[in-house]
Design a protein around this motif. Structure first.
Motif, mmCIF file in Angstrom:
data_model
loop_
_atom_site.group_PDB
_atom_site.id
_atom_site.type_symbol
_atom_site.label_atom_id
_atom_site.label_comp_id
_atom_site.label_asym_id
_atom_site.label_seq_id
_atom_site.Cartn_x
_atom_site.Cartn_y
_atom_site.Cartn_z
ATOM 1 N N ILE A 143 12.920 18.901 -29.044
ATOM 2 C CA ILE A 143 13.517 18.266 -27.871
ATOM 3 C C ILE A 143 12.428 18.082 -26.818
ATOM 4 O O ILE A 143 11.728 19.033 -26.465
ATOM 5 N N PRO A 144 12.232 16.859 -26.296
ATOM 6 C CA PRO A 144 11.190 16.657 -25.285
ATOM 7 C C PRO A 144 11.441 17.515 -24.039
ATOM 8 O O PRO A 144 12.577 17.752 -23.648
ATOM 9 N N LYS A 145 10.345 17.963 -23.448
ATOM 10 C CA LYS A 145 10.449 18.726 -22.194
ATOM 11 C C LYS A 145 10.730 17.749 -21.051
ATOM 12 O O LYS A 145 10.364 16.576 -21.113
ATOM 13 N N LEU A 146 11.366 18.252 -20.002
ATOM 14 C CA LEU A 146 11.796 17.428 -18.875
ATOM 15 C C LEU A 146 10.835 17.608 -17.705
ATOM 16 O O LEU A 146 10.561 18.734 -17.287
ATOM 17 N N ILE A 147 10.351 16.487 -17.160
ATOM 18 C CA ILE A 147 9.328 16.516 -16.116
ATOM 19 C C ILE A 147 9.860 15.845 -14.854
ATOM 20 O O ILE A 147 10.023 14.617 -14.815
ATOM 21 N N PRO A 148 10.136 16.602 -13.796
ATOM 22 C CA PRO A 148 10.512 15.965 -12.523
ATOM 23 C C PRO A 148 9.300 15.260 -11.913
ATOM 24 O O PRO A 148 8.203 15.827 -11.863
ATOM 25 N N LYS A 149 9.483 14.038 -11.445
ATOM 26 C CA LYS A 149 8.408 13.255 -10.835
ATOM 27 C C LYS A 149 8.733 12.974 -9.371
ATOM 28 O O LYS A 149 9.863 12.614 -9.029
ATOM 29 N N LYS A 150 7.720 13.099 -8.518
ATOM 30 C CA LYS A 150 7.917 12.956 -7.077
ATOM 31 C C LYS A 150 7.941 11.490 -6.645
ATOM 32 O O LYS A 150 7.336 10.624 -7.277
ATOM 33 N N LYS A 194 0.850 -1.186 0.000
ATOM 34 C CA LYS A 194 0.000 0.000 0.000
ATOM 35 C C LYS A 194 0.892 1.244 0.000
ATOM 36 O O LYS A 194 1.850 1.333 0.764
ATOM 37 N N VAL A 195 0.533 2.201 -0.842
ATOM 38 C CA VAL A 195 1.320 3.424 -0.956
ATOM 39 C C VAL A 195 0.701 4.505 -0.090
ATOM 40 O O VAL A 195 -0.511 4.737 -0.128
ATOM 41 N N ASP A 196 1.540 5.161 0.701
ATOM 42 C CA ASP A 196 1.129 6.282 1.540
ATOM 43 C C ASP A 196 1.780 7.544 0.977
ATOM 44 O O ASP A 196 3.015 7.636 0.903
ATOM 45 N N LEU A 197 0.963 8.517 0.558
ATOM 46 C CA LEU A 197 1.496 9.743 -0.029
ATOM 47 C C LEU A 197 2.416 10.497 0.922
ATOM 48 O O LEU A 197 3.259 11.288 0.486
ATOM 49 N N ASN A 198 2.275 10.241 2.198
ATOM 50 C CA ASN A 198 3.074 10.952 3.198
ATOM 51 C C ASN A 198 4.313 10.180 3.657
ATOM 52 O O ASN A 198 5.103 10.706 4.451
ATOM 53 N N GLN A 199 4.472 8.931 3.188
ATOM 54 C CA GLN A 199 5.585 8.122 3.695
ATOM 55 C C GLN A 199 6.352 7.337 2.632
ATOM 56 O O GLN A 199 7.568 7.161 2.755
ATOM 57 N N THR A 200 5.678 6.853 1.592
ATOM 58 C CA THR A 200 6.301 5.913 0.664
ATOM 59 C C THR A 200 7.329 6.604 -0.234
ATOM 60 O O THR A 200 7.087 7.696 -0.746
ATOM 61 N N THR A 201 8.459 5.935 -0.403
ATOM 62 C CA THR A 201 9.490 6.384 -1.341
ATOM 63 C C THR A 201 10.010 5.160 -2.089
ATOM 64 O O THR A 201 9.752 4.016 -1.700
ATOM 65 N N ALA A 239 19.585 5.615 0.508
ATOM 66 C CA ALA A 239 18.972 6.948 0.566
ATOM 67 C C ALA A 239 17.659 6.902 1.332
ATOM 68 O O ALA A 239 16.959 5.885 1.355
ATOM 69 N N ASP A 240 17.334 8.009 1.973
ATOM 70 C CA ASP A 240 16.069 8.144 2.698
ATOM 71 C C ASP A 240 15.436 9.484 2.313
ATOM 72 O O ASP A 240 15.364 10.408 3.114
ATOM 73 N N PRO A 241 14.970 9.596 1.053
ATOM 74 C CA PRO A 241 14.426 10.872 0.608
ATOM 75 C C PRO A 241 13.070 11.169 1.220
ATOM 76 O O PRO A 241 12.399 10.278 1.758
ATOM 77 N N SER A 242 12.660 12.414 1.116
ATOM 78 C CA SER A 242 11.302 12.799 1.494
ATOM 79 C C SER A 242 10.334 12.321 0.422
ATOM 80 O O SER A 242 10.692 12.256 -0.758
ATOM 81 N N PRO A 243 9.093 11.982 0.784
ATOM 82 C CA PRO A 243 8.100 11.605 -0.231
ATOM 83 C C PRO A 243 7.890 12.676 -1.286
ATOM 84 O O PRO A 243 7.468 12.375 -2.406
ATOM 85 N N GLU A 244 8.197 13.940 -0.946
ATOM 86 C CA GLU A 244 8.027 15.047 -1.886
ATOM 87 C C GLU A 244 9.243 15.255 -2.778
ATOM 88 O O GLU A 244 9.178 16.019 -3.748
ATOM 89 N N ASP A 245 10.354 14.593 -2.487
ATOM 90 C CA ASP A 245 11.555 14.769 -3.285
ATOM 91 C C ASP A 245 11.373 14.146 -4.673
ATOM 92 O O ASP A 245 10.575 13.215 -4.859
ATOM 93 N N PRO A 246 12.132 14.633 -5.659
ATOM 94 C CA PRO A 246 12.047 14.016 -6.984
ATOM 95 C C PRO A 246 12.591 12.596 -6.988
ATOM 96 O O PRO A 246 13.608 12.308 -6.343
ATOM 97 N N ALA A 247 11.893 11.716 -7.707
ATOM 98 C CA ALA A 247 12.356 10.333 -7.863
ATOM 99 C C ALA A 247 13.183 10.193 -9.138
ATOM 100 O O ALA A 247 14.190 9.491 -9.159
ATOM 101 N N TYR A 248 12.751 10.853 -10.183
ATOM 102 C CA TYR A 248 13.453 10.813 -11.461
ATOM 103 C C TYR A 248 12.885 11.906 -12.347
ATOM 104 O O TYR A 248 11.895 12.574 -12.009
ATOM 105 N N GLY A 291 -2.653 18.544 -9.132
ATOM 106 C CA GLY A 291 -2.842 17.494 -8.142
ATOM 107 C C GLY A 291 -1.504 16.951 -7.689
ATOM 108 O O GLY A 291 -0.436 17.395 -8.149
ATOM 109 N N PRO A 292 -1.517 15.941 -6.796
ATOM 110 C CA PRO A 292 -0.281 15.435 -6.195
ATOM 111 C C PRO A 292 0.751 14.947 -7.211
ATOM 112 O O PRO A 292 1.947 15.146 -7.028
ATOM 113 N N ASN A 293 0.287 14.299 -8.286
ATOM 114 C CA ASN A 293 1.219 13.734 -9.266
ATOM 115 C C ASN A 293 1.304 14.550 -10.549
ATOM 116 O O ASN A 293 1.928 14.129 -11.516
ATOM 117 N N ILE A 294 0.671 15.714 -10.574
ATOM 118 C CA ILE A 294 0.659 16.535 -11.784
ATOM 119 C C ILE A 294 1.768 17.572 -11.703
ATOM 120 O O ILE A 294 1.926 18.254 -10.688
#
Length: 610
Positions: A180-187, A4-11, A161-170, A372-375
């Motif tokens: 040239i494709p635009k670059l999108i940081p994802k949390k 289960k994914v928790d928006l406040n904890q999962t990385t 690593a122990d990143p914050s859930p809000e930190d970029p993943a990739y 939204g959270p993932n936008i």
């Protein structure tokens, strides 16, 4: 059993370690090199992470990841997440120009590349990219990494690593077809949460055998639900290396695939391949659901998936920027045909707005905007695009013309900037493509506008056909079906296959260039095709009709309107003949002479009198 994914904890690091603990000896993936358990996948990723640290890769540094559909792609992704480096995930089809720009913009510290791709040796180009960019300290090739003995490497607990859930993943790339494709940081948490919600929309569980049929570097195939959605369930992901219809169909049958995601053009090609080589329902009997996304999906493709593949077709509307709508397995076929579904995120705020940015009434068409959270809230280092694509209050402008029915059911009709303005009439390519696919023998269609001095834009259509037909026959069918005359294509071209972009969408930019070249040649050929007509007046009339209708397929009994002509093209044709012969012609005269032979007689009569 699922995670289960928790928006406040999962990385990602926490999720990878939990996958190893929870799913252990279950098969995580299968590729051309065989099976790999969750324990083996996660352990080997930890070992690879330790090796990358030993080679000087540091937490926070960006690493360009340019690989195909192999276990090494996932191992590198997980290894970089575990050590806190930031993967910059590049489409496998990107070439030197794009990769250089992306690596330079992100100031990448390392570049992981395949040695060869589809028979092309990438050694020289990858080395040249690495040499040209000062920030790149290390270049890794896939064959070098695959040959490593990593048994002596391990990550110490403090190195994970122990990143914050809000930190970029990739960082992923936008799915645009040009430039040239635009670059999108994802949390961290938001991407995993989106994968979980998409997995729920597909009905994935631990019994799922999910086929990653398309390039796994695309965000859709990572988290829509992609392989991450499958991994959250403890399911098995099978990686298709080539994305060829023959390989996709073979893997579905051999591996007893239950779910997969295909762009509509590839789904059609897979069905066509299966019909040619056997019984489609037997070949696809294990399938429970096929996602249809990445491009507009038409009713004929949805019907074909339901009838020929014998499974649930799922409409999915999504983008690298993070917004996702989907239909659900329990939805009726009528609903799937009508809508792109509902928002998979309960936390998104979406609006449909007019050109001034004001919300339109429920059920009316406009541009879809969302946050939204993932936008995404901004592209990476791209101020110009950010000014255009994001509102002052943080909404992402999709550029898609849609409507929301009852405030939640999404209908997409196409890209706003794809709309064709032909002599003041508005035509949306997706609608016309649907009508073309309903014509006899037409399997696939692509429609777009071509600049025209008289009309503003003329309508060009490319079609792929399963049986012999002609442009004139297609036009007659469209008119007989009740399509407005201004929507009839001015030019219809035939191809055996369409060029595809790196995201497997039809490459309309390439088709447009081809259409413009074909139109130039066709105009020259049309002018010469009536040289055999001895009577100069008849030859002049035939040529004027051919020029106005953009076809040399003319016979004496043909009708201008039935061939796709209208009052605008008729008026242009009449003006041409007036200037050539010094006569006066009115639309009323033209409509009275309803065939080409009759009109030739009218012009001859007018010349004799005037």
């Amino acid at each position: 059993m699922r995670i289960k994914v928790d928006l406040n904890q999962t990385t990602y690091p926490r999720c990878i370690l939990e996958m190893k603990r929870r799913f252990g000896d279950r098969i995580a993936l299968r590729d051309k090199d065989g099976d790999m358990t969750y324990r083996a996948l996660c352990t080997s990723s930890e070992q690879l992470g330790a090796y990358l640290l030993s080679q000087g890769i540091r937490p926070g540094e960006k690493v360009v990841l340019h690989l195909g559909n192999t276990r090494l792609f996932i191992q590198c992704l997980f290894a970089l997440e575990l050590i806190g480096a930031l993967p910059v995930i590049v489409f496998s089809a990107c070439r030197e120009h794009e990769v250089f720009s992306i690596a330079d913009t992100t100031e990448a510290a390392a570049y992981i590349s395949f040695r060869s791709f589809k028979g092309f040796d990438c050694t020289e180009t990858a080395t040249r990219i690495a040499d040209r960019i000062d920030s790149i300290r290390t270049l890794f090739f896939d064959d070098q990494l695959e040959a490593l003995d990593l048994s002596g490497y391990a990550l110490a607990p403090e190195q994970i690593a122990d990143p914050s859930p809000e930190d970029p993943a990739y960082i992923v790339l936008s799915g645009g077809s040009t430039g040239i494709p635009k670059l999108i940081p994802k949390k961290q948490a938001a991407t995993l949460w989106s994968a979980e919600k998409c997995a729920e929309a597909c009905g994935l569980d631990e019994t799922t055998r999910y086929l990653t049929a398309m390039p796994c570097a695309h965000y859709f195939h990572i988290c829509g639900p992609g392989f991450m959605g499958a991994f959250l369930q403890g399911a098995t992901d099978i990686l298709c290396y080539s994305s060829l219809p023959s390989d996709i169909v073979s893997l579905i049958r051999q591996e007893k695939i239950t779910e997969t995601a295909l762009v509509p053009s590839v789904a059609s090609e897979c069905i066509a391949y299966a019909k040619k080589h056997g019984n489609p329902k037997q070949m696809f009997e294990s399938l429970r659901l096929v996602q249809l996304g990445g491009a507009m999906c038409t009713a004929d493709v949805i019907h074909a998936v339901a009838e020929e593949m014998g499974c649930v077709p799922q409409q999915i509307y999504g983008m690298g920027e993070g917004l996702v709508y989907a239909t659900y397995p329990q939805d009726s076929l009528d609903f799937i045909l009508k809508y792109q579904g509902i928002n998979t995120s309960a936390y998104d705020s979406v609006k449909v707005v007019d050109e001034a940015g004001n919300p339109v009434p429920d059920g009316e068409f406009g541009e879809l905007i969302a946050k939204g959270p993932n936008i995404a809230t901004a592209y990476y280092k791209n101020d110009e695009a950010n000014r255009v694509k994001f509102t002052a209050d943080g909404y992402y402008r999709t550029g898609d013309r849609v409507r929301l029915v009852e405030g939640k059911y999404l209908q997409v009709v196409g890209r706003i900037d794809d709309m064709i303005n032909r002599a003041g009439e508005k035509i949306f390519p997706a609608e016309l493509e649907m009508h073309l696919r309903q014509c006899s023998g037409v399997r696939e269609a692509a429609v777009f506008g071509i600049p025209d001095p008289a009309l503003g834009s003329r309508i060009a259509a490319f079609v792929i056909c399963d049986e012999d037909t002609s442009g004139a026959a297609i036009r007659r069918e469209l008119i007989a079906a009740g399509l407005a005359s201004f929507k009839i294509p001015d030019d219809i071209f035939f191809k055996d296959a369409f060029p595809l972009t790196s995201v497997k969408k039809i490459d309309k930019h390439a088709l447009k260039q081809e259409a413009e070249e074909r139109i130039r040649h066709a105009e020259q050929e049309t002018l010469q095709s009536f040289d055999h007509i001895g009577d100069p007046t008849e030859r002049s009339v035939y040529t004027a009709w051919a020029r106005a209708l953009n076809t040399g397929e003319l016979t004496g009994d043909c009708c201008f309107i039935e061939l796709g002509g209208n009052s605008i093209t008729a008026a242009a044709m009449l003006r041409e003949l007036e200037q050539a012969h010094g006569i006066s012609l009115e639309l009323e005269d033209f409509y009275c002479a309803d065939t080409l032979d009759a009109f030739c007689g009218l012009v001859k009569e007018r010349i004799a009198h005037e």
